[in-house]
Design a protein around this motif. Sequence first.
Motif, mmCIF file in Angstrom:
data_model
loop_
_atom_site.group_PDB
_atom_site.id
_atom_site.type_symbol
_atom_site.label_atom_id
_atom_site.label_comp_id
_atom_site.label_asym_id
_atom_site.label_seq_id
_atom_site.Cartn_x
_atom_site.Cartn_y
_atom_site.Cartn_z
ATOM 1 N N ASN A 1 10.396 131.825 2.428
ATOM 2 C CA ASN A 1 10.231 131.089 3.866
ATOM 3 C C ASN A 1 10.977 131.610 4.823
ATOM 4 O O ASN A 1 11.287 131.261 5.974
ATOM 5 C CB ASN A 1 10.930 129.563 3.882
ATOM 6 C CG ASN A 1 10.373 128.605 4.597
ATOM 7 O OD1 ASN A 1 9.171 128.760 5.080
ATOM 8 N ND2 ASN A 1 11.081 127.669 5.049
ATOM 9 N N PRO B 1 13.944 127.867 -0.309
ATOM 10 C CA PRO B 1 14.800 126.676 0.042
ATOM 11 C C PRO B 1 14.271 125.276 -0.443
ATOM 12 O O PRO B 1 14.880 124.412 -0.594
ATOM 13 C CB PRO B 1 14.824 126.841 1.264
ATOM 14 C CG PRO B 1 13.657 127.961 1.790
ATOM 15 C CD PRO B 1 13.406 128.747 0.520
ATOM 16 N N VAL B 2 13.092 125.306 -0.672
ATOM 17 C CA VAL B 2 12.139 123.992 -1.085
ATOM 18 C C VAL B 2 11.408 124.362 -2.311
ATOM 19 O O VAL B 2 10.784 125.457 -2.103
ATOM 20 C CB VAL B 2 11.370 123.534 -0.247
ATOM 21 C CG1 VAL B 2 10.969 122.088 -0.613
ATOM 22 C CG2 VAL B 2 12.129 123.126 1.131
ATOM 23 N N PHE C 1 8.387 123.801 -4.305
ATOM 24 C CA PHE C 1 6.989 122.849 -4.193
ATOM 25 C C PHE C 1 5.889 123.611 -5.251
ATOM 26 O O PHE C 1 6.316 124.541 -6.016
ATOM 27 C CB PHE C 1 6.466 122.807 -2.653
ATOM 28 C CG PHE C 1 6.310 124.262 -2.308
ATOM 29 C CD1 PHE C 1 5.073 124.808 -2.079
ATOM 30 C CD2 PHE C 1 7.218 125.141 -1.788
ATOM 31 C CE1 PHE C 1 4.707 126.153 -1.541
ATOM 32 C CE2 PHE C 1 7.183 126.325 -1.332
ATOM 33 C CZ PHE C 1 5.919 126.752 -1.218
ATOM 34 N N SER D 1 3.326 120.518 6.394
ATOM 35 C CA SER D 1 4.613 120.460 6.684
ATOM 36 C C SER D 1 5.379 121.585 6.264
ATOM 37 O O SER D 1 6.879 121.767 6.669
ATOM 38 C CB SER D 1 5.657 118.996 6.480
ATOM 39 O OG SER D 1 5.504 119.104 4.999
ATOM 40 N N LEU D 2 5.092 122.232 5.292
ATOM 41 C CA LEU D 2 5.839 123.617 4.519
ATOM 42 C C LEU D 2 5.123 124.587 5.106
ATOM 43 O O LEU D 2 6.066 125.794 4.571
ATOM 44 C CB LEU D 2 5.708 123.560 3.022
ATOM 45 C CG LEU D 2 6.354 122.326 2.393
ATOM 46 C CD1 LEU D 2 5.918 122.315 0.924
ATOM 47 C CD2 LEU D 2 7.910 122.223 2.472
ATOM 48 N N GLN E 1 5.560 126.419 8.066
ATOM 49 C CA GLN E 1 6.075 127.369 9.079
ATOM 50 C C GLN E 1 7.540 127.840 8.487
ATOM 51 O O GLN E 1 8.505 127.150 8.475
ATOM 52 C CB GLN E 1 6.616 126.296 10.267
ATOM 53 C CG GLN E 1 5.231 125.634 10.813
ATOM 54 C CD GLN E 1 5.504 125.508 12.415
ATOM 55 O OE1 GLN E 1 6.238 126.314 13.087
ATOM 56 N NE2 GLN E 1 4.787 124.563 12.917
ATOM 57 N N PRO E 2 7.500 129.233 8.393
ATOM 58 C CA PRO E 2 8.621 129.794 7.910
ATOM 59 C C PRO E 2 9.470 129.963 9.212
ATOM 60 O O PRO E 2 9.469 129.698 10.187
ATOM 61 C CB PRO E 2 8.197 131.196 7.643
ATOM 62 C CG PRO E 2 7.018 131.417 8.233
ATOM 63 C CD PRO E 2 6.422 129.948 8.450
ATOM 64 N N VAL E 3 10.973 130.617 8.687
ATOM 65 C CA VAL E 3 11.951 130.717 9.808
ATOM 66 C C VAL E 3 12.382 132.108 9.755
ATOM 67 O O VAL E 3 12.435 133.058 9.000
ATOM 68 C CB VAL E 3 13.198 130.027 9.224
ATOM 69 C CG1 VAL E 3 14.279 130.230 10.139
ATOM 70 C CG2 VAL E 3 13.027 128.737 8.730
ATOM 71 N N ILE F 1 -0.214 128.726 0.627
ATOM 72 C CA ILE F 1 -0.034 128.456 2.044
ATOM 73 C C ILE F 1 -1.194 129.247 2.979
ATOM 74 O O ILE F 1 -1.090 130.596 2.846
ATOM 75 C CB ILE F 1 1.307 128.753 2.518
ATOM 76 C CG1 ILE F 1 2.155 127.571 1.931
ATOM 77 C CG2 ILE F 1 1.429 128.631 4.180
ATOM 78 C CD1 ILE F 1 3.657 127.789 1.996
HETATM 79 C C1 NAG Z 1 10.708 126.605 5.711
HETATM 80 O O1 NAG Z 1 11.548 126.062 6.892
HETATM 81 C C2 NAG Z 1 11.091 125.328 7.823
HETATM 82 C C3 NAG Z 1 12.463 124.946 8.711
HETATM 83 O O2 NAG Z 1 13.553 124.434 8.239
HETATM 84 C C4 NAG Z 1 10.674 124.123 7.122
HETATM 85 O O3 NAG Z 1 10.105 123.306 8.275
HETATM 86 C C5 NAG Z 1 9.569 124.429 6.181
HETATM 87 O O4 NAG Z 1 9.149 123.237 5.613
HETATM 88 C C6 NAG Z 1 10.137 125.426 5.141
HETATM 89 N N1 NAG Z 1 8.923 125.579 4.313
HETATM 90 C C7 NAG Z 1 9.093 125.996 2.965
HETATM 91 C C8 NAG Z 1 7.937 126.430 2.150
HETATM 92 O O5 NAG Z 1 10.317 126.060 2.502
#
Ligand code: NAG
Length: 570
Positions: free
Chosen positions: A393, A425-426, A428, A437-438, A440-442, A465
């Motif tokens: 991400n 970080p998440v 899935f 909602s997932l 958009q990377p940072v 994605i």
């Molecule tokens: C990546 O980080 C953004 C901002 O925190 C968040 O909106 C998005 O869900 C995250 N995506 C993944 C795949 O972790």
Amino acid sequence: MKVLKKGLMYLVILFASIMVSTAVAKIQYHDFVVQATPVKRLCKTRSTITVNGQYPGPTLEVNDGDTLVISVVNRARYNVTIHWHGIRQVRTGWADGPEFITQCPIQPGGIYTYRFTIEGQEGTLWWHAHSSWLRATVYGALIIYPRQGSTYPFAEPKRETPILLGEWWNANPIDVVNEATRTGGAPNISDAYTINGQPGDLYRCSSSETIIVPIDTGETNLLRVINAALNQELFFAVASHELIVVGADASYLKPFTTSVIMLGPGQTTDVLITGDQPPGRYYMVAQPYQSAQGAPFDNTTTTAILDYISAPCPFRGTPSTPVMPTLPAFNDTATVTAFTQNLRSPDNVSVPTDIDENLFFTVGLGLFNCPPNLSSDQCQGPNGTRFASSMNNMSFVLPSTYSILQAYHQGIPGVFTTDFPAVPPVAFDYTGNVSQSLWQPVPGTKVYELEYGSNVQIVLQDTSIVSGENHPIHLHGYNFYVIAVGFGNFDPATHTKEFNLVDPPMRNTVGVPVNGWAVIRFLADNPGVWIMHCHLDVHITWGLAMAFLVKDGVGGLQSLESPPEDLPPC
Ligand SMILES: *[C@@H]1O[C@H](CO)[C@@H](O)[C@H](O)[C@H]1NC(C)=O
Ligand SMILES: *[C@@H]1O[C@H](CO)[C@@H](O)[C@H](O)[C@H]1NC(C)=O
Ligand SMILES: *[C@@H]1O[C@H](CO)[C@@H](O)[C@H](O)[C@H]1NC(C)=O
Ligand SMILES: *[C@@H]1O[C@H](CO)[C@@H](O)[C@H](O)[C@H]1NC(C)=O
Ligand SMILES: *[C@@H]1O[C@H](CO)[C@@H](O)[C@H](O)[C@H]1NC(C)=O
Ligand SMILES: *[C@@H]1O[C@H](CO)[C@@H](O)[C@H](O)[C@H]1NC(C)=O
Ligand SMILES: *[C@@H]1O[C@H](CO)[C@@H](O)[C@H](O)[C@H]1NC(C)=O
Ligand SMILES: *[C@@H]1O[C@H](CO)[C@@H](O)[C@H](O)[C@H]1NC(C)=O
Ligand SMILES: *[C@@H]1O[C@H](CO)[C@@H](O)[C@H](O)[C@H]1NC(C)=O
Ligand SMILES: [Cu+2]
């Protein structure tokens, strides 16, 4: 007396061994002038960035153990750097080349001398620009022969031919990438693929320049195939001829026979080919392997001609139509999988086992929503977005004031942070129907720190994605073992059992299967800053990269050398 004699004998042996090692290792000096050169392809001449006016650039031929000293003079109007793809650069990270990672670019008018030694590597590698999209035309083969006195692990081939697969745009590739960066959309696809710089006779105005590769009846030759294309994985085959695969990415393999090979950009494959067919002319062909569904791609075919020297008239030198091979369909992932499963090290190898760093990195695309200060023509990605790409991400952003290596070495703060995540970080369903909602990377410039000598395992997991896709992931400064690949989500409970810890292939670039995963292992014994990135340049442009910071170990031999005095400033 006896003692003296023995001492003398040792001295003689010592002297003899010094003589041998100095006699074998050479220092090679080269001048690379990066310059604009008119090049005509597909009926059109355009100003093209080349090295020494050559496209592809000069072939470097060295022996294992040699030292290369290459002065790069930049007479072009763009920043440039040169990367020696697959060279380990042990302790010489300053010579690795990726811009803003290990050096600031050589600016127009500038000069920088790359100095490095080949240590324990042999086979086919290549060099290329590592700045914007200049590598579209700034590349060449880097062939490492065995040390003098040693031989290949197969019978000496009669002839050796580098086969560089490339990608050509009628437009200036820098304009193509700059346009994409401005609009946020996908860059224009290429107009042709090339073999040794030539599209071949299936394209307009290209017939008379088609590359001819000689072979004679009964002889066995080595083709050193390099995928130097910018954005496309390619199948490669020769009509009516089997290929015996003997190496990849400058590591030998257990030989196996196949009619087709697949290479991602960055990968090399050495194949033996025998003149065992009726004398005549046979097409060598490269065509796309395209795994991303629905994405536009250049669906053209580049050819060269395998030409039997002893072919009687009317074959020899006449325009008789060569035999055409049948290649897999553009989306034939099953063939790619079967091919990669055949890649094995020749002998049992020692794969790192006590894993100190168990990393899990997602690799894939993403989309940025249109920021409020941008106009709609700057958000021409799907549904008014801008294309992005990421690992875990994080969408990688190059620094611009110092290279990361320089900032680390000189302790300059604010250039990068060391918090690249070890796991996503998440969590899935990576290859399932991923919630938007997932997507958009940072953006960020983060590295992952490794202690010198740590055993590293990385699971590289593709995501669906936007679209799943095979990503050729390249790690600088290291070779790694590819101990498993598979489809769907990586599951340690079941997939760990499938690890090949006996004879996995060693590579520098691994194709992470579309909607699948690959597991690699290496020993972090080369201090420095090493970028790991997708070798589809369109993806690195969008941020599909991260960097490892490998700390110094104990003593000089485990520490990064000092920077050269001519290291370019930003
Ligand atoms: C990546 O980080 C953004 C901002 O925190 C968040 O909106 C998005 O869900 C995250 N995506 C993944 C795949 O972790
Ligand atoms: C990209 O393609 C579009 C459509 O054909 C064309 O208008 C544009 O000029 C191209 N861009 C570049 C940089 O060649
Ligand atoms: C690509 O071209 C081949 C012919 O060379 C054709 O059979 C195939 O349908 C094309 N594929 C796509 C996706 O355009
Ligand atoms: C490949 O693409 C064709 C359409 O050109 C489609 O019919 C076929 O199902 C695809 N095969 C795979 C394995 O995706
Ligand atoms: C290689 O490893 C396999 C599995 O551990 C073993 O069966 C085989 O004997 C080994 N081969 C050699 C040459 O050591
Ligand atoms: C848009 O705003 C962002 C901050 O939100 C800034 O970083 C960027 O430079 C701005 N872009 C333009 C074109 O003004
Ligand atoms: C764009 O929007 C359409 C309609 O809402 C949707 O079907 C499609 O999946 C979207 N595409 C992407 C890449 O988000
Ligand atoms: C994917 O999930 C979205 C909701 O998150 C749902 O609207 C859509 O139907 C799902 N698509 C498929 C193919 O399951
Ligand atoms: C060229 O490199 C310098 C730093 O060395 C940087 O400031 C400049 O933005 C670069 N130019 C381009 C077009 O990237
Ligand atoms: Cu990629």
